[in-house]
Design an enzyme around this catalytic site. Structure first.
Site, PDB file in Angstrom:
ATOM      1  N   ASP A  48       0.815  -1.224   0.000  1.00  0.00           N
ATOM      2  CA  ASP A  48       0.000   0.000   0.000  1.00  0.00           C
ATOM      3  C   ASP A  48       0.845   1.268   0.000  1.00  0.00           C
ATOM      4  O   ASP A  48       0.450   2.289   0.572  1.00  0.00           O
ATOM      5  CB  ASP A  48      -0.957   0.014   1.208  1.00  0.00           C
ATOM      6  CG  ASP A  48      -1.878  -1.187   1.201  1.00  0.00           C
ATOM      7  OD1 ASP A  48      -2.241  -1.649   0.112  1.00  0.00           O
ATOM      8  OD2 ASP A  48      -2.234  -1.667   2.303  1.00  0.00           O
ATOM      9  N   LYS A  51       1.877   2.086  -5.120  1.00  0.00           N
ATOM     10  CA  LYS A  51       2.440   1.521  -6.358  1.00  0.00           C
ATOM     11  C   LYS A  51       1.510   1.788  -7.545  1.00  0.00           C
ATOM     12  O   LYS A  51       1.968   2.130  -8.636  1.00  0.00           O
ATOM     13  CB  LYS A  51       2.644   0.004  -6.197  1.00  0.00           C
ATOM     14  CG  LYS A  51       3.621  -0.370  -5.092  1.00  0.00           C
ATOM     15  CD  LYS A  51       3.711  -1.872  -4.903  1.00  0.00           C
ATOM     16  CE  LYS A  51       2.460  -2.508  -4.340  1.00  0.00           C
ATOM     17  NZ  LYS A  51       2.150  -2.132  -2.940  1.00  0.00           N
TER      18      LYS A  51
HETATM   19  P1  GDP Z   1      -0.703   0.254  -3.575  1.00  0.00           P
HETATM   20  O1  GDP Z   1      -1.284  -1.022  -3.085  1.00  0.00           O
HETATM   21  O2  GDP Z   1       0.755   0.355  -3.291  1.00  0.00           O
HETATM   22  O3  GDP Z   1      -1.029   0.525  -5.011  1.00  0.00           O
HETATM   23  O4  GDP Z   1      -1.389   1.420  -2.715  1.00  0.00           O
HETATM   24  P2  GDP Z   1      -2.959   1.557  -2.379  1.00  0.00           P
HETATM   25  O5  GDP Z   1      -3.669   1.993  -3.601  1.00  0.00           O
HETATM   26  O6  GDP Z   1      -3.464   0.335  -1.700  1.00  0.00           O
HETATM   27  O7  GDP Z   1      -2.922   2.671  -1.271  1.00  0.00           O
HETATM   28  C1  GDP Z   1      -2.389   3.931  -1.511  1.00  0.00           C
HETATM   29  C2  GDP Z   1      -3.488   4.980  -1.280  1.00  0.00           C
HETATM   30  O8  GDP Z   1      -2.918   6.277  -1.222  1.00  0.00           O
HETATM   31  C3  GDP Z   1      -4.503   5.050  -2.400  1.00  0.00           C
HETATM   32  O9  GDP Z   1      -5.737   5.444  -1.864  1.00  0.00           O
HETATM   33  C4  GDP Z   1      -3.952   6.141  -3.317  1.00  0.00           C
HETATM   34  O10 GDP Z   1      -4.964   6.794  -4.078  1.00  0.00           O
HETATM   35  C5  GDP Z   1      -3.374   7.089  -2.301  1.00  0.00           C
HETATM   36  N1  GDP Z   1      -2.189   7.850  -2.725  1.00  0.00           N
HETATM   37  C6  GDP Z   1      -1.171   7.476  -3.546  1.00  0.00           C
HETATM   38  N2  GDP Z   1      -0.210   8.423  -3.576  1.00  0.00           N
HETATM   39  C7  GDP Z   1      -0.629   9.418  -2.760  1.00  0.00           C
HETATM   40  C8  GDP Z   1      -0.054  10.659  -2.339  1.00  0.00           C
HETATM   41  O11 GDP Z   1       1.057  11.040  -2.710  1.00  0.00           O
HETATM   42  N3  GDP Z   1      -0.781  11.406  -1.457  1.00  0.00           N
HETATM   43  C9  GDP Z   1      -2.009  11.023  -0.998  1.00  0.00           C
HETATM   44  N4  GDP Z   1      -2.630  11.808  -0.136  1.00  0.00           N
HETATM   45  N5  GDP Z   1      -2.566   9.858  -1.371  1.00  0.00           N
HETATM   46  C10 GDP Z   1      -1.885   9.063  -2.230  1.00  0.00           C
HETATM   47  P1  IMO Z   2      -0.811  -4.262  -2.210  1.00  0.00           P
HETATM   48  O1  IMO Z   2      -0.363  -4.820  -3.527  1.00  0.00           O
HETATM   49  C1  IMO Z   2      -0.953  -4.616   2.100  1.00  0.00           C
HETATM   50  C2  IMO Z   2      -1.098  -8.665   3.760  1.00  0.00           C
HETATM   51  C3  IMO Z   2      -2.372  -9.094   4.458  1.00  0.00           C
HETATM   52  C4  IMO Z   2      -1.801 -10.025   5.508  1.00  0.00           C
HETATM   53  C5  IMO Z   2      -0.656 -10.724   4.756  1.00  0.00           C
HETATM   54  C6  IMO Z   2      -1.030 -12.074   4.176  1.00  0.00           C
HETATM   55  O2  IMO Z   2      -2.104  -3.555  -2.275  1.00  0.00           O
HETATM   56  O3  IMO Z   2       0.275  -3.471  -1.582  1.00  0.00           O
HETATM   57  P2  IMO Z   2      -2.512 -12.805   2.104  1.00  0.00           P
HETATM   58  O4  IMO Z   2      -3.954 -12.545   1.773  1.00  0.00           O
HETATM   59  O5  IMO Z   2      -1.564 -12.271   1.083  1.00  0.00           O
HETATM   60  O6  IMO Z   2      -2.237 -14.224   2.449  1.00  0.00           O
HETATM   61  O7  IMO Z   2      -2.253 -11.984   3.469  1.00  0.00           O
HETATM   62  O8  IMO Z   2      -0.304  -9.845   3.699  1.00  0.00           O
HETATM   63  N1  IMO Z   2      -1.270  -8.179   2.369  1.00  0.00           N
HETATM   64  C7  IMO Z   2      -1.178  -6.891   2.021  1.00  0.00           C
HETATM   65  N2  IMO Z   2      -1.017  -5.779   2.773  1.00  0.00           N
HETATM   66  N3  IMO Z   2      -1.032  -4.518   0.760  1.00  0.00           N
HETATM   67  C8  IMO Z   2      -1.160  -5.615  -0.004  1.00  0.00           C
HETATM   68  O9  IMO Z   2      -1.102  -5.574  -1.347  1.00  0.00           O
HETATM   69  C9  IMO Z   2      -1.287  -6.877   0.621  1.00  0.00           C
HETATM   70  N4  IMO Z   2      -1.459  -8.137   0.180  1.00  0.00           N
HETATM   71  C10 IMO Z   2      -1.421  -8.923   1.254  1.00  0.00           C
HETATM   72  O10 IMO Z   2      -3.039  -8.009   5.041  1.00  0.00           O
HETATM   73  O11 IMO Z   2      -1.236  -9.295   6.556  1.00  0.00           O
HETATM   74 MG    MG Z   3      -2.822  -1.671  -1.832  1.00  0.00          MG
END
Ligand code: GDP
Ligand code: IMO
Ligand code: MG
Length: 468
Positions: A48, A51
């Site tokens: 999260d 990416k």
């Molecule tokens: P990922 O799994 O690495 O793709 O990240 P996620 O999408 O799960 O979580 C990142 C969250 O932060 C999402 O809601 C994005 O829209 C938000 N986001 C990404 N970059 C920024 C930033 O620079 N600032 C803010 N405020 N939000 C961001």
């Molecule tokens: P992105 O790509 C954050 C975490 C789960 C749990 C552990 C194992 O959005 O960054 P699983 O379902 O994979 O067996 O769960 O890994 N987890 C993540 N946490 N971002 C993710 O993906 C995750 N994918 C799995 O919360 O702790």
């Molecule tokens: Mg994510």
């Protein structure tokens, strides 16, 4: 201001005569992210990190976007004006309508694939997708086992996303998995189900005390229909990616999860079941490391979050944590769970850099720290009186880690400053924000080339106005 992709051929100088190492030098833009022939986007923390946002930015200049590990446990968010795309399985490049590929290293739930493709269709996006025949398929019993095992672990549960990803990878390792190549052929699918269905019905009912609410015939009907629908997408992804790179096409590799969730090097057993590291792209696609080491971008959130159980040395609680969680909207994209939050952790990032070989860093969510008076960065841990600059190899050591913090003055990134950052780039950043970033850069010895200060596509600037 020049937006992504608004450059002209005249703006560019070209370095190197080999198309496979084509480097674009952009004279005047702060916002265009450079894409070489191969670029990897890797989560450096617990996932999260943002990416999805970075992949979307970089995809503009890419020909192909490839996922190579994880499954729909991932949740990658792309924000384009008032539209929010939450992608779990499809490479985030689909939003830019790029050729998207799913390599063999991905565990693929065809039910989710259908939902995602249909959802995008409703938003006017036609997906151009190739799926490797060797991909492992998530079957309904994988969800049952995921949930049953978590319940059996009681308070020691991992906090999985319950998407069946772990049990699906377990089947690959024990060699009873069902592959995409089986899904698209009724005869092969039936043969596989004749073993897998009764086998897992037994395991689930007798060991996990979980009952199947689906018959073998129902599973066959649902999955063979999905196989028929997706058959045309069957692609030898290894061949396609290798050929593309040989021709000098630009390929973007989209990592899922984060390095500290790596099945070996993460905080085992509180990890995922794949390898979210750069090296995994080789086995998850079928490509030599020589072809893809050019540009490896470590995505580093300006602080740390974690969803699920497991160690988190710099975790904070109380009002400060609530502020960060709310300011960063730190609620899981896949499960909606509140994310745990904490300060930036350099021992973690040093290990991440060691495992991935980052050639540059993109800092995300810097804006979220805006308004916090005093910021902390853990520069090392003290464990039984000894300094640890790298993340320890086992949880029993991590449990004893007392982070040592360096303090930084807070900064602000308000709407006005965001506008200025978009126009002028990195130079417009608050001096205290620059100090915070320079410390990270110096400690990791990796350049920060991109800073993200908002969720939207163009809330992004580059430090090096020459090449970004
Ligand atoms: P990922 O799994 O690495 O793709 O990240 P996620 O999408 O799960 O979580 C990142 C969250 O932060 C999402 O809601 C994005 O829209 C938000 N986001 C990404 N970059 C920024 C930033 O620079 N600032 C803010 N405020 N939000 C961001
Ligand atoms: P992105 O790509 C954050 C975490 C789960 C749990 C552990 C194992 O959005 O960054 P699983 O379902 O994979 O067996 O769960 O890994 N987890 C993540 N946490 N971002 C993710 O993906 C995750 N994918 C799995 O919360 O702790
Ligand atoms: Mg994510």
């Amino acid at each position: 201001m020049i937006g992504f992709g608004e450059h002209t051929a005249e703006d560019r100088g070209v370095a190197g005569s080999n198309p496979a190492s084509l480097i674009l030098f952009l004279n005047s833009s702060h916002l265009i992210l450079k894409v070489m022939s191969s670029t990897m986007v890797i989560g450096s923390q617990f996932g999260d990190e943002g990416k999805g946002k970075l992949v979307d930015c970089l995809a503009e200049q890419s020909d192909y976007v490839v996922r190579y590990q994880g499954g729909n446990n991932a949740g990658h968010t792309v924000v384009v004006k008032d539209k929010v795309f939450k992608l779990h399985l499809l490479p985030s490049g689909v939003v830019r309508k790029k050729r998207s590929l799913i390599g063999t290293g991905v565990s693929l739930d065809p039910r989710v694939l259908k939902q995602e493709i249909d959802g995008l269709k409703e938003k006017g996006i036609k997906v151009n997708l190739g799926i490797d025949p060797r991909c492992q398929i998530i079957m309904p019993w994988h969800n049952v086992i995921d949930i049953g095992k978590e319940e059996a672990l009681k308070e020691k549960n991992i906090g999985t996303t319950r998407r069946g990803v772990g049990p699906c990878y377990a089947d690959r390792a024990s060699r009873i998995g069902i592959r995409f190549d089986d899904l698209v052929d009724e005869k092969r699918l039936k043969e596989k189900l004749d073993f897998n269905y009764p086998y897992y019905k037994n395991v689930c009912e007798k060991i996990l005390n979980k009952h199947f609410d689906f018959t073998q015939e129902e599973v066959f009907k649902q999955y063979s229909a999905l196989g028929k629908e997706f058959k045309e997408m069957l692609t030898d992804v290894s061949l396609e990616v290798n050929e593309c790179l040989d021709k000098g096409k630009k390929v973007l590799f989209e990592g899922a999860q984060g390095t500290l969730l790596d099945n070996d090097f993460g905080t085992y057993p509180f990890v995922t079941s794949s390898h979210p590291t750069s090296g995994a792209a080789t086995t998850g696609i079928g490509i030599s490391p020589q072809k893809i080491s050019e540009r490896i971008i470590g995505i580093v959130k300006a602080y740390t979050t974690r969803v699920g159980s497991g160690p988190f040395p710099t975790e904070i609680s109380g009002e400060e944590a609530d502020f960060l969680r709310n300011a960063g909207n730190e609620f899981g994209t896949t499960t909606g769970r509140a994310r745990r939050v904490g300060w930036l952790d350099l021992p973690m990032l040093r290990m991440s850099n060691r495992l991935n070989g980052f050639t540059e860093i993109a800092i995300t969510k810097l804006d979220v720290l805006s308004g916090i008076k005093k910021l902390l960065i853990a520069d090392y841990y003290l464990i039984e009186g000894k300094k640890f600059f790298d993340f320890p190899y086992a949880n029993h050591l991590v449990a004893k880690a007392v982070p040592h913090y360096s303090e930084f003055k807070g900064f602000s990134i308000n709407k006005e400053q965001q506008k200025e950052l978009k126009e002028k780039g990195y130079s417009a950043l608050d001096e205290h924000a620059k100090k915070y970033l320079e410390f990270i850069e110096k400690e990791l010895n990796v350049p920060i080339k991109t800073v993200s200060f908002g969720a939207e596509r163009d809330d992004t600037c580059s430090k090096d106005s020459k090449i970004c």
